[in-house]
Design a protein around this motif. Structure first.
Motif, PDB file in Angstrom:
ATOM      1  N   VAL A  82      14.268   3.680  -0.803  1.00 17.13           N
ATOM      2  CA  VAL A  82      13.059   4.015   0.662  1.00 17.13           C
ATOM      3  C   VAL A  82      12.872   2.235   0.883  1.00 17.13           C
ATOM      4  O   VAL A  82      12.435   1.857   0.063  1.00 17.13           O
ATOM      5  CB  VAL A  82      12.617   5.082  -0.141  1.00 17.13           C
ATOM      6  CG1 VAL A  82      10.662   5.052   0.743  1.00 17.13           C
ATOM      7  CG2 VAL A  82      12.615   6.216  -0.926  1.00 17.13           C
ATOM      8  N   VAL A 135      10.260   7.557   8.932  1.00 14.51           N
ATOM      9  CA  VAL A 135       9.331   8.298   9.082  1.00 14.51           C
ATOM     10  C   VAL A 135       7.862   6.896   9.509  1.00 14.51           C
ATOM     11  O   VAL A 135       8.263   6.525   9.818  1.00 14.51           O
ATOM     12  CB  VAL A 135       8.791   9.288   7.970  1.00 14.51           C
ATOM     13  CG1 VAL A 135       6.943   9.059   7.732  1.00 14.51           C
ATOM     14  CG2 VAL A 135       9.158  10.449   7.123  1.00 14.51           C
ATOM     15  N   ASP A 136       7.695   7.632  11.222  1.00 12.28           N
ATOM     16  CA  ASP A 136       7.056   6.631  12.029  1.00 12.28           C
ATOM     17  C   ASP A 136       5.767   7.503  11.606  1.00 12.28           C
ATOM     18  O   ASP A 136       5.284   8.467  12.246  1.00 12.28           O
ATOM     19  CB  ASP A 136       7.276   6.473  13.062  1.00 12.28           C
ATOM     20  CG  ASP A 136       6.567   5.165  14.171  1.00 12.28           C
ATOM     21  OD1 ASP A 136       5.643   4.930  13.445  1.00 12.28           O
ATOM     22  OD2 ASP A 136       6.954   4.551  14.041  1.00 12.28           O
ATOM     23  N   LEU A 137       4.407   6.992  11.090  1.00 12.41           N
ATOM     24  CA  LEU A 137       2.892   8.089  11.086  1.00 12.41           C
ATOM     25  C   LEU A 137       2.991   7.787  11.802  1.00 12.41           C
ATOM     26  O   LEU A 137       1.451   8.376  12.397  1.00 12.41           O
ATOM     27  CB  LEU A 137       2.376   7.501   9.744  1.00 12.41           C
ATOM     28  CG  LEU A 137       3.167   6.811   8.705  1.00 12.41           C
ATOM     29  CD1 LEU A 137       2.613   7.097   7.474  1.00 12.41           C
ATOM     30  CD2 LEU A 137       3.424   8.739   7.958  1.00 12.41           C
ATOM     31  N   ALA A 172       1.971   3.737  -2.783  1.00 12.06           N
ATOM     32  CA  ALA A 172       1.910   5.468  -3.313  1.00 12.06           C
ATOM     33  C   ALA A 172       2.819   6.354  -2.918  1.00 12.06           C
ATOM     34  O   ALA A 172       3.178   7.222  -3.854  1.00 12.06           O
ATOM     35  CB  ALA A 172       0.900   5.629  -1.563  1.00 12.06           C
ATOM     36  N   LEU A 173       4.162   5.559  -2.583  1.00 16.12           N
ATOM     37  CA  LEU A 173       5.429   6.643  -2.849  1.00 16.12           C
ATOM     38  C   LEU A 173       5.634   6.678  -4.230  1.00 16.12           C
ATOM     39  O   LEU A 173       6.717   7.303  -5.043  1.00 16.12           O
ATOM     40  CB  LEU A 173       7.007   5.881  -1.526  1.00 16.12           C
ATOM     41  CG  LEU A 173       6.371   5.842  -0.042  1.00 16.12           C
ATOM     42  CD1 LEU A 173       7.232   5.291   0.555  1.00 16.12           C
ATOM     43  CD2 LEU A 173       6.384   7.771   0.624  1.00 16.12           C
ATOM     44  N   ASN A 175       0.716  -1.186   0.237  1.00 14.49           N
ATOM     45  CA  ASN A 175       0.142  -0.145  -0.170  1.00 14.49           C
ATOM     46  C   ASN A 175       0.909   1.146  -0.292  1.00 14.49           C
ATOM     47  O   ASN A 175       0.458   2.079  -0.690  1.00 14.49           O
ATOM     48  CB  ASN A 175      -1.441   0.031   1.688  1.00 14.49           C
ATOM     49  CG  ASN A 175      -2.581  -1.461   1.182  1.00 14.49           C
ATOM     50  OD1 ASN A 175      -2.628  -1.284   0.177  1.00 14.49           O
ATOM     51  ND2 ASN A 175      -2.385  -1.923   2.637  1.00 14.49           N
ATOM     52  N   LEU A 176       1.477   1.902   1.345  1.00 15.99           N
ATOM     53  CA  LEU A 176       2.634   2.787   1.044  1.00 15.99           C
ATOM     54  C   LEU A 176       3.495   2.268  -0.399  1.00 15.99           C
ATOM     55  O   LEU A 176       4.073   3.753  -0.285  1.00 15.99           O
ATOM     56  CB  LEU A 176       3.654   2.443   2.367  1.00 15.99           C
ATOM     57  CG  LEU A 176       4.057   3.852   3.068  1.00 15.99           C
ATOM     58  CD1 LEU A 176       3.220   5.084   2.737  1.00 15.99           C
ATOM     59  CD2 LEU A 176       4.398   4.071   3.677  1.00 15.99           C
ATOM     60  N   PRO A 183       7.667   1.028  11.352  1.00 10.98           N
ATOM     61  CA  PRO A 183       7.478   1.337  12.761  1.00 10.98           C
ATOM     62  C   PRO A 183       8.460   1.313  13.878  1.00 10.98           C
ATOM     63  O   PRO A 183       7.748   0.040  14.598  1.00 10.98           O
ATOM     64  CB  PRO A 183       6.355   1.337  12.679  1.00 10.98           C
ATOM     65  CG  PRO A 183       5.763   0.204  12.223  1.00 10.98           C
ATOM     66  CD  PRO A 183       6.576  -0.315  10.811  1.00 10.98           C
ATOM     67  N   ARG A 240       4.637   6.620  -6.680  1.00 15.29           N
ATOM     68  CA  ARG A 240       3.329   7.686  -7.279  1.00 15.29           C
ATOM     69  C   ARG A 240       3.918   8.995  -6.932  1.00 15.29           C
ATOM     70  O   ARG A 240       2.822   9.849  -7.718  1.00 15.29           O
ATOM     71  CB  ARG A 240       2.478   6.496  -8.075  1.00 15.29           C
ATOM     72  CG  ARG A 240       1.393   5.502  -8.055  1.00 15.29           C
ATOM     73  CD  ARG A 240       0.146   5.699  -8.592  1.00 15.29           C
ATOM     74  NE  ARG A 240       0.304   4.051  -9.144  1.00 15.29           N
ATOM     75  CZ  ARG A 240      -0.362   3.094  -7.614  1.00 15.29           C
ATOM     76  NH1 ARG A 240      -0.719   3.227  -6.780  1.00 15.29           N
ATOM     77  NH2 ARG A 240      -0.613   2.026  -8.648  1.00 15.29           N
ATOM     78  N   TYR A 241       4.469   8.984  -6.219  1.00 20.98           N
ATOM     79  CA  TYR A 241       4.704  10.297  -5.204  1.00 20.98           C
ATOM     80  C   TYR A 241       5.198  11.137  -6.355  1.00 20.98           C
ATOM     81  O   TYR A 241       6.089  11.312  -6.916  1.00 20.98           O
ATOM     82  CB  TYR A 241       5.466  10.438  -4.081  1.00 20.98           C
ATOM     83  CG  TYR A 241       5.034  11.691  -3.670  1.00 20.98           C
ATOM     84  CD1 TYR A 241       4.312  11.854  -2.959  1.00 20.98           C
ATOM     85  CD2 TYR A 241       6.377  12.220  -2.928  1.00 20.98           C
ATOM     86  CE1 TYR A 241       3.969  13.544  -2.074  1.00 20.98           C
ATOM     87  CE2 TYR A 241       6.514  13.002  -1.869  1.00 20.98           C
ATOM     88  CZ  TYR A 241       5.455  14.206  -1.516  1.00 20.98           C
ATOM     89  OH  TYR A 241       5.504  15.423  -1.137  1.00 20.98           O
ATOM     90  N   PHE A 251      10.366   3.682   6.353  1.00 21.44           N
ATOM     91  CA  PHE A 251       8.408   4.203   7.050  1.00 21.44           C
ATOM     92  C   PHE A 251       8.204   3.110   7.731  1.00 21.44           C
ATOM     93  O   PHE A 251       6.691   3.020   8.838  1.00 21.44           O
ATOM     94  CB  PHE A 251       7.931   4.299   5.847  1.00 21.44           C
ATOM     95  CG  PHE A 251       7.669   4.957   4.784  1.00 21.44           C
ATOM     96  CD1 PHE A 251       7.400   6.584   5.237  1.00 21.44           C
ATOM     97  CD2 PHE A 251       8.556   5.255   3.654  1.00 21.44           C
ATOM     98  CE1 PHE A 251       7.551   7.373   4.879  1.00 21.44           C
ATOM     99  CE2 PHE A 251       9.524   6.900   3.170  1.00 21.44           C
ATOM    100  CZ  PHE A 251       8.541   7.567   3.633  1.00 21.44           C
TER     101      PHE A 251
END
Lengths: 220, 220
Positions: free
Chosen positions: B154, B196-198, B101-102, B97-98, B182, B104-105, B180
């Motif tokens: 990444v 980066v911990d959402l 998204a990344l 999922n993430l 956690p 396509r960012y 990314f």
DNA sequence: TAATGTGAAGACATTCACAGCG
DNA sequence: CGCTGTGAATGTCTTCACATTA
């Protein structure tokens, strides 16, 4: 101007470290550890033991001299301090690439944040299912805030509409926003705003990589 | 231990502000502004003018007394300082999922980070197309690092495999990782790591919202 | 004894205030 | 005249070191 009351003010960086303490404590709990010392906690986070102790004593005296901190008890205290000893109701706005990823992200629920609704402006997306939610149109947002008792909003919308959506969200009474759009949102005082700019994170990596040859020439 | 050379050391927070200066400068450039003063730059970022000037002079004298800073020139300087005056080659690991998204960012490419390859371990995903890339299996990673000249990675993989993947990435010679997952990755010295911990970001929002009633009772 | 909690010291970062320049 | 660049002063955060406690 000193505060009339003599309570020490809390460094701004402390709350971020509290979140990190919580993660380590949750790991320790899973591993079945009963207690943990400030030294051991510090070692896992590359901090000093004194800093861990000082951070915690801003909020109370949680340790036992000669023993350390009781893991379960300290988890409770930290969650209470962070405000995650309750469940917050969160709306996700934007069901594109990033929004979809965030909708399916498990970590939010684990830390006490329940996604109650997902919104988008695109007619193509409204009505579709995403992570168990039927995507709603933004027209329904204001009504949903009261119906579901929404506390926070996670903004994962395109940069072009981000400020407009933000204004709408604030107008609906939301007082906490987590923004992923790469711009500085303007919010009135009293509205809390946290921003995550993914490109900035990569720039920091670039800065570290670029300046490593300069050690000594220039300390960083 | 004082540095033998007397160059001032750079506060750790400066590089993060440099990224923010860059965003504002890019906005100003788009708006056709020729110059900008430290005061105006500061106002847009809720900083003080003196801080903007001091930050910039750690790296050189870029301003013109009585005028301010030339927008285009300062963009070049800041990009040079951040190391984004070149294009970095980035690999994305994890096409869930993430990761999708990344992939396509757009923001990465805009700031000088080109995604050269996407990897995953799942047989179901390998070979599929994602944002113009055919997803590769992790077995090909080490070869790709040299073939494509990869600089950074990444990491958007599940927490369970994150440390193993990280070790593999480091073993292949990568010296910069944006994580990314956690958890706190262990990396050898010399490898740069940004996390980066959402969920932590939402916790910070919770902390702000929870402690707002305490203003005065306890300053934050 | 082994650890916490904490005032005091030190390191670090920001702001002030003004000389100097275009 | 307006704005930068910068030493000095201030403010904030971290570390030290030790009295204190279970």
């Amino acid at each position: 101007v000193p505060d009339p009351r003599d309570l020490p003010s809390i460094p701004k960086t402390v709350s971020q470290r509290l979140s990190q303490y919580l993660r380590v404590l949750q790991d320790l709990q899973r591993a079945g550890e009963e207690t943990v010392s400030s030294r051991s906690l510090a070692a896992r986070l590359e901090l000093t033991a004194a800093q861990v102790r000082k951070d915690l004593t801003y909020f109370g005296q949680f340790g036992l001299p000669g023993v350390g901190y009781r893991v379960v008890g300290l988890i409770g205290e930290v969650r209470r301090i962070l405000g995650t000893d309750r469940t917050w109701s969160v709306a996700l706005i934007g069901a594109g690439n990033l929004g979809s990823a965030l909708a399916r992200y498990q970590g939010f629920a684990e830390q006490g944040f329940a996604v109650r609704a997902i919104f988008d402006c695109s007619v193509a997306l409204v009505g579709r299912d995403l992570a168990g939610h039927s995507i709603r149109h933004m027209d329904e947002f204001e009504a949903t805030v009261t119906d579901e008792g929404l506390d926070f909003v996670v903004l994962a919308v395109p940069i072009e509409v981000a400020q407009d959506v933000c204004d709408l969200v604030v107008g609906a009474g939301i007082r906490g926003i987590l923004n992923f759009a790469p711009l500085r949102l303007q919010v009135p005082t009293g509205v809390h705003l946290i921003a995550v700019d993914l490109a900035i994170q990569l720039e920091q990596l670039s800065f570290l990589a670029s300046s490593e040859g300069l050690d000594g020439e220039r300390r960083i």
